[in-house]
Design an enzyme around this catalytic site. Structure first.
Site, mmCIF file in Angstrom:
data_model
loop_
_atom_site.group_PDB
_atom_site.id
_atom_site.type_symbol
_atom_site.label_atom_id
_atom_site.label_comp_id
_atom_site.label_asym_id
_atom_site.label_seq_id
_atom_site.Cartn_x
_atom_site.Cartn_y
_atom_site.Cartn_z
ATOM 1 N N LYS A 185 -7.366 0.708 -12.279
ATOM 2 C CA LYS A 185 -7.074 -0.538 -11.553
ATOM 3 C C LYS A 185 -7.839 -0.471 -10.242
ATOM 4 O O LYS A 185 -7.425 0.195 -9.298
ATOM 5 C CB LYS A 185 -5.582 -0.718 -11.284
ATOM 6 N N SER A 239 -3.346 4.027 0.605
ATOM 7 C CA SER A 239 -2.527 4.252 1.803
ATOM 8 C C SER A 239 -1.300 5.119 1.490
ATOM 9 O O SER A 239 -0.830 5.181 0.344
ATOM 10 C CB SER A 239 -2.064 2.908 2.368
ATOM 11 N N THR A 240 -0.778 5.737 2.535
ATOM 12 C CA THR A 240 0.426 6.559 2.395
ATOM 13 C C THR A 240 1.615 5.692 1.952
ATOM 14 O O THR A 240 2.429 6.116 1.124
ATOM 15 C CB THR A 240 0.717 7.268 3.728
ATOM 16 N N THR A 242 1.636 3.043 0.054
ATOM 17 C CA THR A 242 1.570 2.785 -1.393
ATOM 18 C C THR A 242 1.844 4.076 -2.172
ATOM 19 O O THR A 242 2.531 4.051 -3.204
ATOM 20 C CB THR A 242 0.197 2.196 -1.783
ATOM 21 N N GLU A 261 -4.008 10.831 -3.058
ATOM 22 C CA GLU A 261 -4.835 11.067 -1.871
ATOM 23 C C GLU A 261 -4.623 9.873 -0.954
ATOM 24 O O GLU A 261 -5.086 8.767 -1.232
ATOM 25 C CB GLU A 261 -6.307 11.221 -2.262
ATOM 26 N N GLU A 395 -3.222 5.923 11.225
ATOM 27 C CA GLU A 395 -4.513 5.695 10.581
ATOM 28 C C GLU A 395 -4.924 4.242 10.799
ATOM 29 O O GLU A 395 -4.174 3.325 10.477
ATOM 30 C CB GLU A 395 -4.433 5.974 9.079
HETATM 31 P P1 ADP Z 1 -5.528 -0.258 1.505
HETATM 32 O O1 ADP Z 1 -4.597 -0.726 2.556
HETATM 33 O O2 ADP Z 1 -6.528 0.703 1.979
HETATM 34 O O3 ADP Z 1 -6.071 -1.357 0.643
HETATM 35 P P2 ADP Z 1 -3.561 0.255 -0.485
HETATM 36 O O4 ADP Z 1 -2.741 1.461 -0.713
HETATM 37 O O5 ADP Z 1 -2.870 -1.004 -0.151
HETATM 38 O O6 ADP Z 1 -4.621 0.663 0.578
HETATM 39 O O7 ADP Z 1 -4.474 -0.046 -1.756
HETATM 40 C C1 ADP Z 1 -5.088 0.935 -2.539
HETATM 41 C C2 ADP Z 1 -4.923 0.544 -3.995
HETATM 42 O O8 ADP Z 1 -3.535 0.529 -4.292
HETATM 43 C C3 ADP Z 1 -5.454 -0.846 -4.348
HETATM 44 O O9 ADP Z 1 -6.032 -0.829 -5.631
HETATM 45 C C4 ADP Z 1 -4.187 -1.686 -4.330
HETATM 46 O O10 ADP Z 1 -4.260 -2.830 -5.136
HETATM 47 C C5 ADP Z 1 -3.182 -0.710 -4.885
HETATM 48 N N1 ADP Z 1 -1.789 -1.021 -4.522
HETATM 49 C C6 ADP Z 1 -1.325 -1.601 -3.379
HETATM 50 N N2 ADP Z 1 -0.001 -1.742 -3.414
HETATM 51 C C7 ADP Z 1 0.422 -1.244 -4.612
HETATM 52 C C8 ADP Z 1 1.689 -1.097 -5.250
HETATM 53 N N3 ADP Z 1 2.825 -1.511 -4.664
HETATM 54 N N4 ADP Z 1 1.735 -0.531 -6.466
HETATM 55 C C9 ADP Z 1 0.608 -0.101 -7.070
HETATM 56 N N5 ADP Z 1 -0.618 -0.234 -6.542
HETATM 57 C C10 ADP Z 1 -0.723 -0.777 -5.320
#
Ligand code: ADP
Length: 496
Positions: A185, A239-240, A242, A261, A395
């Site tokens: 994804k 992100s942490t 997520t 990570e 961050e």
């Molecule tokens: P950033 O803020 O750097 O975009 P995220 O952690 O939001 O970091 O996003 C990293 C990945 O995680 C993306 O592919 C995003 O769509 C996915 N993501 C964000 N929120 C969720 C969630 N609740 N469950 C699963 N995947 C998620």
């Protein structure tokens, strides 16, 4: 919307899930805009995606795995395909680079380098898988006891937007090398290069269903993947916050294994005996400005000995003044836009917070090239930062450097370890023994002394690391990273 030529039944969605070896229409036609951060213009649509897309992809991945046409095939056959993928990525490096440049604003010269790194992951894994061994253990004469390694099965991978091609490759290569199937994804901000990569994998001879790519949002596709009962492992970079949600999803569903990570706030410690400060300053700038500061291992905290902080800061400011913020398609652009409007707003907010907290703005701090409609922000440095303040702790994921000072090594180490993160750390000193001791005390998965990105520079793709604290957990990279896509099985044969 009336479907027109070159569009799908969903309308203008040209970015479509890649499932079972073909591009298919998403089950749900809802879409968000695909925006070019260089000018704020819409360049297409990205499906919102749904659990139904994930269901199709997981079924395809499971069926392909169980058929055994990949998981049971010889190491040599798999190696041939992985090497062919690497060549195709290099052949297509320009088109892949254009996709990441358009969708997340990476300067084109950097985006072109992504293909070489992505291809490198496939080459490393192609060679490394031939070195994996099962063991026969000492046992009675009437029996043979084996400790075997097997592919895990169906892997889910959730990737961010900062290095779209590299991070898709970093997860696909070890997963398929070890014989598993994978559903990727990609980020909703930059999904196209991962989709293009999936097409190249098929072209290289990978059977359909081994690699599926489902574009969509985290809350739709990401959640469905994380909660799916038939996904054996989830590997995530992001992100942490997520990462924490994914742990909950694993707990609420099938206890799938996780490799996370997550965020970082990496320190660069410069001791009083550091080598040439001009060289150090160049590394400092590169460390927090590469990809506009949007990398998890960015060195966004400069911890300088009080005796050299002024000289070093002056050199950093000099180098920053020579950086021209430019449109990413220009071949001489080294510093382009931030990846999205949300990212720009976030970085601007942190710049304001830094000033309100009394830190001294030495350079940058402003949005630029606003008339272009793009999301450009100058490289920014704050000095006299309180190590416990927001800009030294959180961050930012943007080009903001926080400079703090120390007087003793103990103070430097305490400051370096004094955030919730533990992804990477750098240090500069001429004293090797001292460097070794400091490296041992840093709570970080990566430590570079007198270099930036030492693992890649010295060991190619062989370096493995494991984040500490709230930067996540699980090994990635190198042979150990590949083993993380396998499971041990103890098999005993009795002949008595
Ligand atoms: P950033 O803020 O750097 O975009 P995220 O952690 O939001 O970091 O996003 C990293 C990945 O995680 C993306 O592919 C995003 O769509 C996915 N993501 C964000 N929120 C969720 C969630 N609740 N469950 C699963 N995947 C998620």
């Amino acid at each position: 919307m009336t479907p027109t030529k070159n569009t799908t039944p969903c309308g203008a969605i040209l970015i479509r899930p890649f499932i079972d070896g073909v591009f298919v229409d998403p089950v749900d036609c809802a879409a968000i805009s695909n925006i070019n951060p260089a000018n704020g213009r819409t360049i297409g649509e990205i499906p919102v995606g749904s659990a139904a897309d994930v269901e199709r992809a997981v079924r395809s991945a499971r069926a392909a795995f169980e058929r055994g046409t990949w998981s049971d095939t010889s190491v040599n056959s798999r190696k041939t395909v992985l090497l062919a993928v690497a060549s195709l990525i290099e052949e297509q490096s320009e088109s892949l680079a254009q996709l990441d440049m358009l969708e997340m604003g990476m300067p084109i010269s950097n985006a072109r380098e992504e293909a070489a790194i992505a291809a490198g992951f496939f080459r490393f894994c192609a060679e490394a898988m031939g070195t994996l061994r099962d063991h026969v253990l000492p046992s009675e004469a009437s029996s043979i006891v084996m400790s075997a390694r097997e592919p895990l099965g169906v892997i889910g991978a959730i990737t961010p937007w900062n290095y779209p091609l590299i991070l898709a490759a970093a997860k696909i290569a070890p997963a398929i090398a070890s014989g598993s199937s994978i559903i990727v994804k990609p980020s909703e901000i930059a999904p196209s290069s991962a989709l293009r990569l999936a097409g190249l994998l098929l072209e290289a001879g990978l059977p359909p269903g081994i690699v599926n790519v489902v574009p969509g949002l985290g809350t739709t596709v990401g959640q469905a993947l994380a909660l799916h009962m038939d996904v054996d492992k989830l590997t995530f970079t992001g992100s942490t916050a997520t990462g924490g949600k994914l742990m909950e999803c694993a707990g609420r569903s099938n206890l799938k294994r996780l490799t996370l990570e997550c965020g970082g706030k990496s320190p660069v410690i410069v001791f009083a005996d550091a080598a040439d400060l001009d060289i150090v300053a160049h590394h400092v700038v590169q460390g927090f400005c590469a990809n506009q500061g949007q990398l998890c291992v960015a060195g966004t905290r400069l911890l300088a000995h009080e005796g050299i902080v002024d000289q070093l800061s002056t050199r950093v400011v000099d180098i920053l003044s020579s950086i021209r913020v430019r449109e990413p398609h220009l071949s001489d652009c080294s510093f382009g836009p931030l990846a999205s409007h949300a990212q720009l707003e976030k970085v601007m907010r942190y710049a304001a917070v830094g000033q309100e907290a009394g830190a001294r703005l030495l350079a940058g701090g402003r949005r630029v090239l606003e008339e272009s409609g793009g999301y450009y922000f100058e490289p920014t440095i704050f000095s006299e930062v309180d190590p416990t303040s927001v800009i030294a702790q959180e961050e930012i994921f943007g080009p903001i450097l926080a400079v703090t000072t120390f007087s003793t090594p103990e103070e430097a180490i305490a400051q370096a370890n004094g955030t919730p993160y533990g992804l990477a750390a750098r240090l500069w000193t001429r004293d090797f023994e001292f460097a070794r001791n400091v490296a041992r005390k840093l709570k970080s998965g990566i430590v570079d002394a007198n270099i930036t990105g030492g693992g890649g520079a010295g060991a190619g793709f062989a370096a493995s690391s494991e984040p500490r604290k709230m930067s996540g957990f699980g090994v990635e990279g190198g042979l150990e990273g590949m083993l993380a896509y396998t499971a041990r099985k103890s098999v005993s044969f009795n002949f008595a």
